[in-house]
Design a protein around this motif. Structure first.
Motif, PDB file in Angstrom:
ATOM      1  N   TYR A  30      -9.511  -8.064 -13.640  1.00 35.06           N
ATOM      2  CA  TYR A  30      -8.984  -6.869 -13.347  1.00 35.06           C
ATOM      3  C   TYR A  30      -8.607  -5.915 -12.106  1.00 35.06           C
ATOM      4  N   VAL A  31      -9.575  -5.524 -11.448  1.00 35.05           N
ATOM      5  CA  VAL A  31      -9.298  -4.473 -10.763  1.00 35.05           C
ATOM      6  C   VAL A  31      -8.133  -5.439  -9.333  1.00 35.05           C
ATOM      7  N   ALA A  32      -9.357  -6.947  -9.008  1.00 41.54           N
ATOM      8  CA  ALA A  32      -8.866  -7.643  -8.067  1.00 41.54           C
ATOM      9  C   ALA A  32      -7.096  -7.689  -8.202  1.00 41.54           C
ATOM     10  N   SER A  33      -6.872  -8.633  -9.816  1.00 45.51           N
ATOM     11  CA  SER A  33      -5.793  -9.403  -9.649  1.00 45.51           C
ATOM     12  C   SER A  33      -4.114  -8.026  -9.243  1.00 45.51           C
ATOM     13  N   ARG A  34      -5.412  -7.134  -9.843  1.00 49.26           N
ATOM     14  CA  ARG A  34      -4.512  -5.460  -9.505  1.00 49.26           C
ATOM     15  C   ARG A  34      -4.203  -4.940  -8.660  1.00 49.26           C
ATOM     16  N   GLU A  35      -4.315  -5.429  -7.558  1.00 47.63           N
ATOM     17  CA  GLU A  35      -4.390  -4.734  -6.340  1.00 47.63           C
ATOM     18  C   GLU A  35      -4.085  -6.349  -5.737  1.00 47.63           C
ATOM     19  N   ARG A  36      -4.046  -6.937  -6.361  1.00 44.71           N
ATOM     20  CA  ARG A  36      -3.107  -8.277  -5.141  1.00 44.71           C
ATOM     21  C   ARG A  36      -1.380  -7.910  -5.658  1.00 44.71           C
ATOM     22  N   ILE A  37      -1.696  -7.739  -7.225  1.00 48.15           N
ATOM     23  CA  ILE A  37       0.308  -8.175  -7.385  1.00 48.15           C
ATOM     24  C   ILE A  37       0.713  -6.509  -6.872  1.00 48.15           C
ATOM     25  N   TYR A  38      -0.584  -5.388  -6.501  1.00 41.83           N
ATOM     26  CA  TYR A  38       0.488  -4.429  -5.787  1.00 41.83           C
ATOM     27  C   TYR A  38       0.574  -4.640  -4.365  1.00 41.83           C
ATOM     28  N   SER A  39       0.103  -6.012  -4.025  1.00 47.02           N
ATOM     29  CA  SER A  39       0.586  -5.385  -2.625  1.00 47.02           C
ATOM     30  C   SER A  39       1.921  -5.975  -2.043  1.00 47.02           C
ATOM     31  N   GLY A  40       2.420  -5.284  -1.243  1.00 51.35           N
ATOM     32  CA  GLY A  40       3.408  -5.077  -0.794  1.00 51.35           C
ATOM     33  C   GLY A  40       4.252  -3.951  -1.554  1.00 51.35           C
ATOM     34  N   LYS A  41       4.129  -3.584  -2.324  1.00 51.96           N
ATOM     35  CA  LYS A  41       4.646  -2.303  -2.987  1.00 51.96           C
ATOM     36  C   LYS A  41       3.360  -1.306  -2.555  1.00 51.96           C
ATOM     37  N   ASN A  42       4.759   0.365  -2.659  1.00 54.45           N
ATOM     38  CA  ASN A  42       4.172   1.775  -2.749  1.00 54.45           C
ATOM     39  C   ASN A  42       2.798   1.996  -3.128  1.00 54.45           C
ATOM     40  N   PHE A  43       2.552   1.137  -4.065  1.00 52.88           N
ATOM     41  CA  PHE A  43       1.669   1.848  -5.380  1.00 52.88           C
ATOM     42  C   PHE A  43       2.193   4.026  -5.730  1.00 52.88           C
ATOM     43  N   LEU A  44       1.589   4.770  -4.495  1.00 51.29           N
ATOM     44  CA  LEU A  44       1.723   5.719  -4.760  1.00 51.29           C
ATOM     45  C   LEU A  44       2.929   6.308  -4.866  1.00 51.29           C
ATOM     46  N   GLU A  45       3.760   5.636  -4.296  1.00 51.65           N
ATOM     47  CA  GLU A  45       5.641   6.174  -3.946  1.00 51.65           C
ATOM     48  C   GLU A  45       5.846   5.894  -5.599  1.00 51.65           C
ATOM     49  N   LEU A  46       5.387   4.976  -6.328  1.00 53.55           N
ATOM     50  CA  LEU A  46       6.102   4.553  -6.831  1.00 53.55           C
ATOM     51  C   LEU A  46       5.643   5.313  -8.716  1.00 53.55           C
TER      52      LEU A  46
END
Ligand code: SF4
Length: 675
Positions: A30-46
Motif C-alpha cells: 500500500y505505502v509504495a502504491s500510494r506513493e506512486r499514485i500521488y506522484s505529480g500531485k501535491n498531497f499537502l496542498e490537496l
C-alpha cells in the motif's frame, strides 16, 4: 467492551496470525502504491483544500443540511432528518412495510453498519442482502467488516472459497475470478427481485443536492437504480458546500483508499432515478434520503473533536497503523476502526464504548502524515483518553504512580535505586535481562536490568565518570529515565562527545521524569507537575543548551511543555524559552558542525541500518542528521524497509499491551535482518 474482553480478542487474533500476515502484506504494498499514485500531485496542498472545505462545512452543518434537503426535494426526493440511529432504522422499516418490501439489496454503507440496520431489518422479517463483494462475504460468514474500505481484507481466498461453497452447496476452488463470477450470478437474482435498494454516499453536495458515490463494483449503480425504492443513508459529515469542494475529495479518496487515480465508478445522483417500465411507460422511482446525525452535530460543536469531521473515510490511517496491522479491525468492536474509529465511536456510540479501544493507540503518529483530511488523530486520541480518565479515573496502580510516586522525585528515584538492588534474583545472567514475576509486569519478559549506578550517581562522582562543565558553551544533559537508570553509559558517551567538541556538559541534577507517560495515560495535569519541576531544575543549571539523547524527552521539553503550560504566567514563558534551546543530541552535534570537523568519529566500516524513532522523525523532524553522522563515521548506511515504522516500545504501551508491542518489534527486527 470490557478490558478482559478486548484482551481475549487480541490474544485470539494474535494466536491465529492470519489477520496480521494479511494486513502487513497489504500495508507494505500500500505505502509504495500510494506513493506512486500521488506522484505529480501535491498531497499537502490537496489535504489543505480538503480540510478547509470540510471545516467550513462542519461549521455550518445544519444550514448545509437544510440547503441540501431543499435541493433534493425540488428534484422529487423525500428527505428525512434522523437524529439517531434508532430514528433512521424506524423510518426505513416503516417505509419497507408500507411498500410491501420483502427483500432489500444494499451497497456499501458504513452509516448503515453504524446504526446496525441489517440486524434490525432482519429481526423484523426482511431479507437483507449485501451486494458489495467484501460485505457479502462477511455477511454470509456472519462477521462485521474489519476494515473501513476493504471489509473482508482479513480473509484469504481459500476462506472465501469455503464460504461461497457452503452458501451454494457446491465445492468451489480458491480462484478469485471464478468466485467473483459466482457472487455476481447469485446476486443478480436478488437485484431483480428486491423491493428496496439501500446505499450510502461518499459526498453530499449542498448547492446542488447531489450525492456522490465512489465505488469499484457495479453493485452501487444496480442498487440505486433497479429496485423501485432507493434509500440513501448519509451522515451529516459527508456534506460539502459546493461541487468545487467535492473535487479535492474525489482526487484524494481513491488515491488514499486503494491507491487508484480514480475508481471504476464515480456516480452522481441528483434526485430519483427515472426510467421506462416493462409496458414502456416513463417512471420515476421513489427516493428517500436519510440525513443521519447520531452525534455528528454534537461533534461539530466540540472545539477539539470537530476536526474528526474532516475524515473522508479513506482508511489510510488504518493501513499504516502498526497496531491495526497486528490486530485488525474486529477488536475495535464497532464499524469505525483504528484511531479515528475510536474517536468516532465515542460520539456515535458513547464515550464508554471507546474507553478501551482508545488505549490501543501506541502514539507513533504515523497516521497523521498520511491523512488526506489533515486530522491530527494522535492529538484527538489523547483528548479522548483525557476525557475517559476524567470520567472514569485511572486504574489504581498507574493512578498511584502518577499522583504519588512520580511527583515526589526522591521517592521515585529512591524506588528505582531500591529496585536495582533487589532485582538480582530475577536477572538472567546469560541473556543479561531481568524477568520479573507476571503480577508485576504482566506478559513482559526480557526487560533490561536497572543499572547498578545510575547516571546521576556517576555524574556526582559516585565511583565513576564525572560529568562536568569543561568549557563553553555549556550544555545541560537531560538524560530521561531510561538513560539515567537503565543505560547510563549512553549518557556518558554523550558527555564524551560533547566535551570533545569543546562543549561543556553538566548533568541537570534536579531532573525527573519528563512526564510524557502521564500525558499518554490521559493525565496531562500530572505531566504539568513534572514539567514545572524539570523547568526549575533546568533554569537552575544555568546552561546555554539542553541536550537530550531521548527523542521522547526532547519532544516533551521542546514541543509539549510550552502548550501544556501556556496558561501558566510563570512557567509558560520559561517553557517557551527552554524549548528554544532544547535539542536532540544527534541534531545538536550535527548543527555544531561535528560532521565537518570530523570530531570523535572512527570509521565503523560496517553495514548499518538506521531506525527512525517515531518522535525524532515525526515530532522533531530529525531524520537526515543521524544518517549524515553515521556516514561521517564511515558506516555503510543502508535503508531498511519501513525505517520509520514504530519499534513497538511506546513507553507505557509496552506494559499495557506487551503482546502487541512484541509483534511490532518482531516486524522491525525482521526488516533489520533483511537489510
Ligand atoms: S482519519 Fe484521515 S486517514 Fe483516517 S480514514 Fe479519515 S481521512 Fe482517511
Amino acid at each position: 467492551m470490557g478490558r478482559s474482553n478486548i484482551r481475549r480478542q487480541i490474544a485470539e487474533v494474535l494466536a491465529d496470525g492470519k489477520v496480521s500476515s494479511a494486513l502487513c502484506r497489504f500495508a507494505n504494498d500500500y505505502v509504495a502504491s500510494r506513493e506512486r499514485i500521488y506522484s505529480g500531485k501535491n498531497f499537502l496542498e490537496l489535504r489543505e483544500e480538503i480540510s478547509s472545505a470540510k471545516q467550513r462545512a462542519a461549521g455550518k452543518m445544519e444550514v448545509l443540511a437544510e440547503r441540501f434537503a431543499e435541493k433534493l426535494r425540488e428534484k422529487g426526493a423525500k428527505v428525512f432528518f434522523a437524529s439517531s440511529g434508532h430514528e433512521a432504522r424506524d423510518y426505513i422499516l416503516r417505509l419497507a412495510s408500507g411498500r410491501g418490501v420483502r427483500t432489500v439489496v444494499k451497497s456499501k454503507s458504513m452509516a448503515s453498519e453504524e446504526i446496525h440496520l441489517n440486524e434490525y431489518l432482519q429481526e423484523n422479517g426482511l431479507e437483507v442482502v449485501e451486494t458489495d463483494l467484501g460485505e457479502r462475504i462477511i455477511q454470509i460468514y456472519g462477521q462485521r467488516p474489519s476494515h473501513m474500505v476493504m471489509p473482508a481484507i482479513h480473509l484469504s481466498r481459500h476462506e472465501v472459497a469455503g464460504i461461497f461453497s457452503r452458501e451454494g452447496g457446491e465445492e468451489l476452488p480458491p480462484d478469485p475470478g471464478l468466485l467473483v463470477k459466482v457472487a455476481r450470478e447469485r446476486l443478480r437474482q436478488k437485484f431483480l427481485s428486491a423491493g428496496m435498494g439501500i446505499s450510502g454516499a461518499n459526498i453530499a453536495v449542498a448547492e446542488t443536492g447531489t450525492l456522490i458515490m465512489v465505488t469499484n463494483e457495479g453493485n452501487g449503480r444496480l442498487t440505486t437504480t433497479l429496485p423501485p425504492v432507493h434509500v440513501v443513508i448519509v451522515g451529516l459529515e459527508k456534506l460539502v458546500e459546493t461541487m468545487a469542494d467535492a473535487v479535492p475529495i474525489l482526487e484524494a479518496l481513491p488515491r488514499s483508499a486503494t491507491a487508484q487515480a480514480i475508481t471504476s465508478y464515480v456516480t452522481f445522483i441528483t434526485g430519483p432515478a427515472q426510467g421506462i417500465d416493462l409496458e414502456g411507460n416513463n417512471i420515476v422511482k421513489d427516493m428517500h434520503v436519510i440525513l443521519l446525525d447520531n452525534g455528528r452535530t454534537r461533534m461539530s460543536r466540540d472545539p477539539v473533536f470537530k476536526e474528526a469531521l474532516q475524515c473522508i473515510r479513506c482508511a489510510s490511517c488504518l493501513n499504516v497503523c502498526p497496531v491495526y496491522q497486528q490486530i485488525g479491525g474486529h477488536v475495535f468492536g464497532h464499524v469505525y476502526t483504528g484511531g479515528i474509529g475510536a474517536v468516532l465511536t465515542a460520539f456515535f456510540h458513547g464515550l464508554e464504548q471507546s474507553a478501551d479501544i482508545q488505549s490501543l493507540c501506541i502514539g507513533c503518529e504515523r497516521c497523521k502524515d498520511f491523512c488526506p483530511g489533515k486530522i491530527d488523530i494522535p492529538r484527538l486520541i489523547l483528548e479522548l483518553r483525557k476525557r475517559v480518565v476524567e470520567k472514569e479515573g485511572l486504574p489504581f496502580v498507574p493512578g498511584f504512580v502518577l499522583k504519588k510516586v512520580l511527583p515526589a522525585r526522591k521517592l521515585f528515584h529512591g524506588s528505582l535505586r531500591l529496585a536495582s538492588r533487589i532485582q538480582g534474583p530475577f536477572i538472567d545472567r546469560k541473556k543479561g535481562t531481568v524477568n520479573l514475576p507476571p503480577f508485576l509486569v504482566g506478559g513482559l519478559k526480557n526487560l533490561p536490568p536497572l543499572a547498578g549506578r545510575p547516571l546521576r550517581v556517576r555524574a556526582a562522582g559516585g565511583g565513576g565518570l564525572s560529568i562536568r562543565a569543561a568549557g563553553r558553551p555549556k550544555a545541560g544533559l537531560f538524560a530521561g529515565c531510561l538513560v539515567d537508570f537503565v543505560y547510563p553509559e549512553i549518557g556518558q558517551s554523550v558527555e564524551k562527545v560533547l566535551q570533545s567538541g569543546g562543549i561543556g556538559c553538566v548533568f541537570i541534577a534536579g531532573q525527573t521524569c519528563c512526564g510524557y507517560p502521564a500525558r499518554q495515560m490521559g493525565d496531562p495535569g500530572a505531566m504539568a507537575v513534572l514539567a514545572r519541576q524539570n523547568l526549575s531544575a533546568m533554569k537552575q543549571a544555568g546552561v546555554d543548551y539542553i541536550v537530550t539523547p531521548c527523542p521522547t524527552c526532547t519532544h516533551a521539553l521542546k514541543n509539549i511543555y510550552p502548550s501544556l503550560l501556556k496558561q501558566d504566567s510563570v512557567y509558560g514563558p520559561l517553557a517557551e524559552e527552554t524549548s528554544a534551546r532544547t535539542y536532540d543530541f544527534a541534531d545538536f552535534i550535527y548543527r555544531q558542525g561535528y560532521t565537518k570537523k570530523g570530531m570523535l568519529f572512527k570509521a565503523l566500516g560496517k553495514k548499518v541500518a538506521y531506525h527512525d524513532s517515531c518522535h525524532l522523525k515525526r515530532s522533531l523532524g530529525v531524520a537526515e542528521q543521524p544518517r549524515e553522522l553515521l556516514k561521517m563515521a564511515g558506516a555503510d548506511l543502508v535503508e531498511m524497509k519501513g525505517a520509520d515504522e514504530c519499534c513497538g516500545f511506546g513507553g507505557s504501551y509496552l506494559l499495557k499491551y506487551p503482546e502487541i508491542s512484541g509483534r511490532i518489534l518482531n516486524k522491525k527486527l525482521k526488516n533489520i535482518i533483511d537489510s
